[in-house]
Motif scaffolding. Structure first.
Motif, PDB file in Angstrom:
ATOM      1  N   MET A 191      13.031  69.424  50.618  1.00 22.49           N
ATOM      2  CA  MET A 191      12.805  69.246  52.050  1.00 22.49           C
ATOM      3  C   MET A 191      13.694  68.116  52.540  1.00 22.49           C
ATOM      4  SD  MET A 191       9.321  68.093  54.047  1.00 22.49           S
ATOM      5  CE  MET A 191       8.488  69.645  53.773  1.00 22.49           C
ATOM      6  N   TYR A 192      14.322  68.337  53.671  1.00 23.83           N
ATOM      7  CA  TYR A 192      15.112  67.259  54.233  1.00 23.83           C
ATOM      8  C   TYR A 192      14.373  66.653  55.418  1.00 23.83           C
ATOM      9  CZ  TYR A 192      16.708  70.555  57.863  1.00 23.83           C
ATOM     10  OH  TYR A 192      16.769  71.455  58.891  1.00 23.83           O
ATOM     11  N   ILE A 193      14.640  65.368  55.662  1.00 23.51           N
ATOM     12  CA  ILE A 193      13.969  64.633  56.719  1.00 23.51           C
ATOM     13  C   ILE A 193      14.712  64.847  58.038  1.00 23.51           C
ATOM     14  CG2 ILE A 193      13.213  62.347  57.485  1.00 23.51           C
ATOM     15  CD1 ILE A 193      11.788  63.400  54.975  1.00 23.51           C
ATOM     16  N   THR A 194      13.968  65.136  59.082  1.00 25.69           N
ATOM     17  CA  THR A 194      14.569  65.386  60.387  1.00 25.69           C
ATOM     18  C   THR A 194      13.794  64.640  61.472  1.00 25.69           C
ATOM     19  OG1 THR A 194      14.947  67.094  62.082  1.00 25.69           O
ATOM     20  CG2 THR A 194      13.212  67.514  60.489  1.00 25.69           C
ATOM     21  N   ALA A 195      14.494  64.288  62.532  1.00 25.12           N
ATOM     22  CA  ALA A 195      13.847  63.585  63.638  1.00 25.12           C
ATOM     23  C   ALA A 195      12.873  64.472  64.397  1.00 25.12           C
ATOM     24  CB  ALA A 195      14.917  63.050  64.597  1.00 25.12           C
ATOM     25  N   ARG A 196      12.918  65.796  64.184  1.00 29.44           N
ATOM     26  CA  ARG A 196      11.998  66.709  64.864  1.00 29.44           C
ATOM     27  C   ARG A 196      10.583  66.583  64.326  1.00 29.44           C
ATOM     28  NH1 ARG A 196      12.234  71.634  64.110  1.00 29.44           N
ATOM     29  NH2 ARG A 196      11.550  72.313  66.162  1.00 29.44           N
ATOM     30  N   ILE A 197      10.430  66.074  63.095  1.00 31.24           N
ATOM     31  CA  ILE A 197       9.120  65.905  62.473  1.00 31.24           C
ATOM     32  C   ILE A 197       8.768  64.417  62.485  1.00 31.24           C
ATOM     33  CG2 ILE A 197       7.712  66.355  60.438  1.00 31.24           C
ATOM     34  CD1 ILE A 197       8.858  68.863  61.795  1.00 31.24           C
ATOM     35  N   ARG A 198       7.521  64.133  62.810  1.00 32.50           N
ATOM     36  CA  ARG A 198       7.087  62.745  62.995  1.00 32.50           C
ATOM     37  C   ARG A 198       6.866  62.051  61.656  1.00 32.50           C
ATOM     38  NH1 ARG A 198       1.145  60.943  64.990  1.00 32.50           N
ATOM     39  NH2 ARG A 198       1.612  58.922  65.916  1.00 32.50           N
ATOM     40  N   LYS A 199       7.452  60.866  61.508  1.00 32.31           N
ATOM     41  CA  LYS A 199       7.142  59.996  60.374  1.00 32.31           C
ATOM     42  C   LYS A 199       5.974  59.109  60.748  1.00 32.31           C
ATOM     43  CE  LYS A 199      11.446  59.056  57.862  1.00 32.31           C
ATOM     44  NZ  LYS A 199      12.395  57.963  57.529  1.00 32.31           N
ATOM     45  N   SER A 200       5.101  58.820  59.789  1.00 34.95           N
ATOM     46  CA  SER A 200       3.998  57.913  60.064  1.00 34.95           C
ATOM     47  C   SER A 200       4.464  56.467  59.906  1.00 34.95           C
ATOM     48  CB  SER A 200       2.821  58.197  59.129  1.00 34.95           C
ATOM     49  OG  SER A 200       2.890  57.376  57.979  1.00 34.95           O
ATOM     50  N   PRO A 201       3.744  55.509  60.476  1.00 36.23           N
ATOM     51  CA  PRO A 201       4.073  54.087  60.268  1.00 36.23           C
ATOM     52  C   PRO A 201       3.898  53.647  58.819  1.00 36.23           C
ATOM     53  CG  PRO A 201       2.647  54.363  62.185  1.00 36.23           C
ATOM     54  CD  PRO A 201       2.654  55.670  61.457  1.00 36.23           C
ATOM     55  N   PHE A 202       3.278  54.509  57.999  1.00 44.60           N
ATOM     56  CA  PHE A 202       3.046  54.183  56.590  1.00 44.60           C
ATOM     57  C   PHE A 202       4.033  54.907  55.679  1.00 44.60           C
ATOM     58  CE2 PHE A 202      -1.039  54.749  58.911  1.00 44.60           C
ATOM     59  CZ  PHE A 202      -1.352  53.406  59.093  1.00 44.60           C
ATOM     60  N   PHE A 203       5.010  55.609  56.271  1.00 40.84           N
ATOM     61  CA  PHE A 203       5.909  56.467  55.492  1.00 40.84           C
ATOM     62  C   PHE A 203       6.580  55.696  54.361  1.00 40.84           C
ATOM     63  CE2 PHE A 203       9.894  58.577  54.536  1.00 40.84           C
ATOM     64  CZ  PHE A 203       9.562  59.916  54.512  1.00 40.84           C
TER      65      PHE A 203
END
Length: 376
Positions: free
Chosen positions: A5-17
């Motif tokens: 899986m690649y990380i994208t700005a379309r999916i929200r990261k949590s403050p705990f990521f």
């Protein structure tokens, strides 16, 4: 080749990521357009949960706020559960239903003020549904998605961890109640709720710039109590008969089929979306329902699709969730079965990829049927 899986700005990261990655999160799924971390060794996570304390980043539980002069009446319109006794500071497990009586979501409702509610939702766009209902023009409400992030602290030692950080006041927080609190100046909404059937809490971080700090405070306070980062335990939730929205129920199922008829108010005064359909379903009776299964054979891993079930060579339903329970030393599962095959003791055959497996219909929950572990 293993898919990644690649990380994208379309999916929200949590403050705990970043904290979860540093703690050993090795994979992520997407839930409610948010990354949900996963960790290796689910059995080890299970034992940490039931014997000590577990810390989960569940920011994927997106919070929807409904506020305004008609907030209570609007909530009454959204859910078939009677909210008459829901006071400020209370939490309620509720269903949201469509006009056909199908389940659109099963959030935890929190009443923050007389005219302000939070819905901590499962996977699905609750905000869009609520905004669509508001178009009716019957209620003066405002529907927003507040900038909050959620951790679950679950397990028998969770209270001791919070007691070290908040003080003895945490001891007076009753099951399915919430209140505001601070941890070293970090503001949170603390709720005595969770997705584990163990004693536990949900911490809604109100200042999302301080996610790393809050995570570290909890880890340090939990060190002597065996705290372990992880993700919601499939083993424990199936043991508890907790339904997972999108897996065990969805818009094609109704509350009576999944054993949640207690959350449906059919009194004459009730006026919510789906009431006419649910009255009809109740009068006609259901044709299938969710049941528990004890499943024979070698230990099974988590299923990622539903699995067909037969009885006497005829289609009888499907497994929604199954897992091996190390505590029970056997395979257990939840299944949607035709009513004729749903009686306790009924024998069925699961058409699994590795070959058919015999199974028996049994009561749920498999562990702690009175939910004393969570309540006391």
């Amino acid at each position: 080749m293993t898919a990644g899986m690649y990380i994208t700005a379309r999916i929200r990261k949590s403050p705990f990521f970043d904290s979860t990655v540093a703690a050993g999160a090795s994979e992520f799924s997407v839930y409610n357009k948010t990354y949900l971390p996963g960790y290796p060794d689910p059995e080890g996570q299970f034992w940490a949960l039931v014997e000590d304390v577990a810390l989960w980043d569940v920011t994927c539980q997106r919070v929807v706020e409904i506020s305004g002069p008609d907030a209570f009446a609007f909530m009454d319109r959204l859910t078939p559960r009677n909210l008459a006794k829901c006071q400020v500071g209370h939490c309620r497990y509720v269903l949201l239903t469509d006009r056909g009586g199908g389940i659109l979501n099963d959030p935890v409702l929190m009443r923050l003020a007389e005219d302000r509610f939070w819905l901590s939702s499962a996977d699905g766009d609750v905000a869009m549904w609520a905004r669509g209902v508001a178009v009716e023009g019957r209620h003066d409400v405002r529907i927003t998605k507040p900038d909050v992030a959620t951790l679950q602290l679950q397990g028998p030692k969770s209270t001791s961890v919070l007691q070290a950080l908040i003080g003895d006041s945490v001891l007076s927080l009753s099951y399915y109640h919430h209140r505001e609190a601070e941890i070293d100046g970090i503001p949170i909404l603390l709720a005595r709720t969770g997705f584990s059937a163990e004693r536990g809490y949900e911490l809604y971080l109100l200042d999302t710039a301080r996610g790393g700090e809050l995570w570290q405070f909890l880890m340090e306070a939990g060190r002597d109590h065996g705290i372990r980062p992880g993700s919601p335990s499939r083993i424990r939730r199936i043991e508890a008969g907790i339904l997972d929205y999108g897996v065990d129920m969805n818009e094609t199922t109704n509350p009576f089929e999944v054993g949640l008829g207690r959350l449906v108010d059919l009194s004459p005064e009730a006026d919510y979306i789906g009431k006419a359909a649910l009255q009809r379903i109740k009068a006609e009776g259901i044709k299938r329902k969710i049941v528990g299964l004890e499943i024979e054979g070698s230990p099974v891993g988590p299923n990622d699709v539903s699995i067909p079930i037969e009885a006497d060579g005829q289609a009888a339903g499907y497994v929604t969730s199954w897992i091996y329970s190390p505590r029970l030393e056997g395979n257990i599962g939840l299944a949607m079965l035709n009513l004729a095959q749903s009686e306790l003791g009924s024998r069925v055959e699961i058409l699994a990829g590795g070959g058919p497996r015999a199974a028996t219909v049994v009561p749920t929950p498999f562990v702690d049927p009175e939910k004393w572990l969570a309540r006391t």
